[in-house]
Design an enzyme around this catalytic site. Structure first.
Site, short mmCIF file in Angstrom:
data_model
loop_
_atom_site.label_atom_id
_atom_site.label_comp_id
_atom_site.label_asym_id
_atom_site.label_seq_id
_atom_site.Cartn_x
_atom_site.Cartn_y
_atom_site.Cartn_z
N ASP A 199 5.59 -8.79 15.30
CA ASP A 199 4.45 -7.84 15.28
C ASP A 199 3.57 -8.42 16.74
O ASP A 199 3.00 -9.26 16.80
CB ASP A 199 3.54 -8.27 14.14
CG ASP A 199 4.30 -7.93 12.83
OD1 ASP A 199 5.48 -7.73 12.59
OD2 ASP A 199 3.49 -7.64 11.90
N LYS A 234 1.37 -0.69 13.96
CA LYS A 234 0.78 -1.39 13.18
C LYS A 234 -0.87 -1.30 13.32
O LYS A 234 -1.25 -1.26 14.81
CB LYS A 234 1.02 -2.82 13.30
CG LYS A 234 0.46 -3.91 12.18
CD LYS A 234 0.89 -5.23 12.34
CE LYS A 234 -0.24 -6.31 11.80
NZ LYS A 234 0.59 -7.76 11.65
N LYS A 247 2.52 0.04 9.56
CA LYS A 247 2.08 -0.92 8.71
C LYS A 247 0.63 -0.82 8.85
O LYS A 247 0.00 -0.83 9.93
CB LYS A 247 2.79 -2.26 9.39
CG LYS A 247 2.06 -3.66 8.73
CD LYS A 247 2.87 -4.73 9.20
CE LYS A 247 2.07 -6.10 8.66
NZ LYS A 247 2.87 -7.40 9.03
#
Length: 217
Positions: free
Chosen positions: A89, A152, A181
């Site tokens: 991430d 994300k 996400k």
């Protein structure tokens, strides 16, 4: 719906101890969360605890500011994969995006994608709370062009986290070409479901156990 399989059980606090990470991993096994999301320092520990489970290991790159260079992020990604990370991430270079230095933003993501190719998924944290709507759209497109797997919303360290409106906006840009996400401020089952209904494929949360327990009441 098995809400647990949407969740990255998250602990990214700088003062997290080994005991806290062990507890996180054991909760992930107990509730069958999709992944744990932890700082790179703890990837080896998590790999050891989770070795006989189907829980994935996600770690963070360039976290939480995204301000280090693409080469440093690539090195961080390489080491994290070597240590056992399944997913990365990474935070975009927010300053470069604000400066309209779009080539730099894209190159930054590409550096990590190249290291991850065939070894790990890449989720690009665009930090929606710091961006205008046009910047959010641009960040999504750059992430797509760079070959990342997910967009994300947030680190959870810079104010407001995921919103349903942002998930809908991201979905309108990436469609089915990338996954999404939602993270930051998702603390109950009702909110998690709203994010999923808006288009989120994964939920990042530290209140994961509560979310699952709420789902079976």
């Amino acid at each position: 719906m098995d809400i647990a399989r949407f969740i990255d059980h998250t602990l990214l606090k700088p003062d997290a101890t080994e005991e806290m990470i062990e507890n996180l991993c054991n909760e992930a096994k107990k509730y069958n969360f999709y992944a744990v999301c932890i700082n790179p320092y703890y990837v080896k520990l998590a790999k050891n605890i989770l070795r006989n489970s189907n829980v994935k290991i996600a770690t963070v790159i360039g976290f939480p500011l995204g301000a280090n260079t693409g080469k440093i992020k690539a090195l961080e990604a390489e080491e994290s994969i070597k240590d056992g990370a399944d997913e990365l991430d990474m935070v975009i270079n927010i300053a470069a995006l604000k400066n309209k230095d779009y080539d730099k933003v894209k190159e930054d993501i590409e550096e990590v994608v190249k290291k991850a190719k065939g070894n790990a998924l890449v989720k690009v944290i665009i930090e929606t709370c710091l961006l205008t709507e046009d910047e959010k759209v641009r960040a999504c497109n750059l992430s797509l062009e760079a070959g990342a797997n997910f967009v994300k919303t947030s680190t959870g360290f810079n104010g407001k986290g995921a919103t349903v409106e942002d998930i809908r906006l991201i979905k309108s840009v990436v469609g089915d070409k990338m996954k999404i996400k939602a993270s930051g401020g998702i603390r109950d089952y009702e909110t998690a479901i709203k994010m999923i209904e808006a288009g989120a494929n994964r939920i990042g949360a530290s209140s994961s156990v509560k979310i699952v327990q709420d789902s079976i009441k």
